[in-house]
Design a protein around this motif. Structure first.
Motif, PDB file in Angstrom:
ATOM      1  N   ILE A  11       0.816  -1.223   0.000  1.00 63.21           N
ATOM      2  CA  ILE A  11       0.000   0.000   0.000  1.00 63.21           C
ATOM      3  C   ILE A  11       0.847   1.269   0.000  1.00 63.21           C
ATOM      4  CG2 ILE A  11      -2.066  -1.053   0.951  1.00 63.21           C
ATOM      5  CD1 ILE A  11      -1.300  -0.059   3.706  1.00 63.21           C
ATOM      6  N   LEU A  12       2.148   1.133   0.085  1.00 62.18           N
ATOM      7  CA  LEU A  12       3.070   2.263  -0.016  1.00 62.18           C
ATOM      8  C   LEU A  12       4.223   1.819  -0.899  1.00 62.18           C
ATOM      9  CD1 LEU A  12       3.664   5.143   0.994  1.00 62.18           C
ATOM     10  CD2 LEU A  12       4.933   4.125   2.888  1.00 62.18           C
ATOM     11  N   HIS A  13       4.590   2.678  -1.835  1.00 63.53           N
ATOM     12  CA  HIS A  13       5.574   2.278  -2.845  1.00 63.53           C
ATOM     13  C   HIS A  13       6.712   3.287  -2.905  1.00 63.53           C
ATOM     14  CE1 HIS A  13       2.484  -0.551  -4.026  1.00 63.53           C
ATOM     15  NE2 HIS A  13       1.638   0.460  -4.112  1.00 63.53           N
ATOM     16  N   PRO A  14       7.792   3.026  -2.159  1.00 64.34           N
ATOM     17  CA  PRO A  14       8.934   3.942  -2.214  1.00 64.34           C
ATOM     18  C   PRO A  14       9.750   3.711  -3.475  1.00 64.34           C
ATOM     19  CG  PRO A  14       9.429   2.119  -0.773  1.00 64.34           C
ATOM     20  CD  PRO A  14       7.990   1.957  -1.202  1.00 64.34           C
ATOM     21  N   PHE A  15      10.553   4.707  -3.790  1.00 64.80           N
ATOM     22  CA  PHE A  15      11.564   4.550  -4.827  1.00 64.80           C
ATOM     23  C   PHE A  15      12.788   3.969  -4.131  1.00 64.80           C
ATOM     24  CE2 PHE A  15       9.059   8.340  -5.865  1.00 64.80           C
ATOM     25  CZ  PHE A  15       8.540   7.957  -7.091  1.00 64.80           C
ATOM     26  N   ARG A  16      13.628   3.285  -4.882  1.00 66.26           N
ATOM     27  CA  ARG A  16      14.870   2.747  -4.311  1.00 66.26           C
ATOM     28  C   ARG A  16      16.051   3.427  -4.997  1.00 66.26           C
ATOM     29  NH1 ARG A  16      14.863  -0.805   0.126  1.00 66.26           N
ATOM     30  NH2 ARG A  16      12.834  -1.809   0.176  1.00 66.26           N
TER      31      ARG A  16
END
Length: 138
Positions: free
Chosen positions: A25-30
């Motif tokens: 439900i949360l999508h960070p960048f790497r």
């Protein structure tokens, strides 16, 4: 921003933010070195996730409904959303939210009336300057 910054801005612990990522439900960048980074929209998303959890949504329901809620912000009327599989569950959650809104509004109105009555009583009461003690604050 890094995970610690997002945690500080939302009041949500980094451990919980990592859990939100884990359940989708949360999508960070790497970054190249594997660090999580987040754009400014992540702040609103985390706050929305917290609000949905507080109203009784499960993380599974949130995963289904978040794309629809984001699309609904941009379009009027909101498009049909194929990610939501449990429409009855969503209807139940909507009813629950509406009940909470009603209770909150009733409580807000009662508190406003109480404060108005107290302020009116203070304004109408003689003061110590008049030689008569006024009401004692609780």
């Amino acid at each position: 921003m890094k995970i610690g910054d997002l945690a500080a801005k939302t009041g949500v612990a980094p451990r919980l933010l990592r859990y939100y990522e884990e359940v989708g439900i949360l999508h960070p960048f790497r970054t190249g070195n594997g660090y999580r980074t987040y754009g400014e929209p992540a702040i609103d998303r985390v706050l929305q996730i917290r609000e949905l959890l507080e109203t009784g949504f499960t993380t599974e329901m949130i995963r289904e409904v978040l794309p629809c809620l984001e699309a609904a912000k941009e379009e009027t009327p909101a498009p049909a959303c194929p990610t939501v599989k449990d429409l009855d569950g969503l209807r139940h959650q909507l009813s629950s939210i509406e009940r909470r809104i009603d209770v909150l509004q009733r409580n807000r109105n009662a508190i406003e009336r109480y404060l108005r009555a107290w302020e009116d009583a203070l304004a109408a009461a003689p003061t110590a300057a008049d030689g008569i003690p006024g009401p004692v604050a609780e």
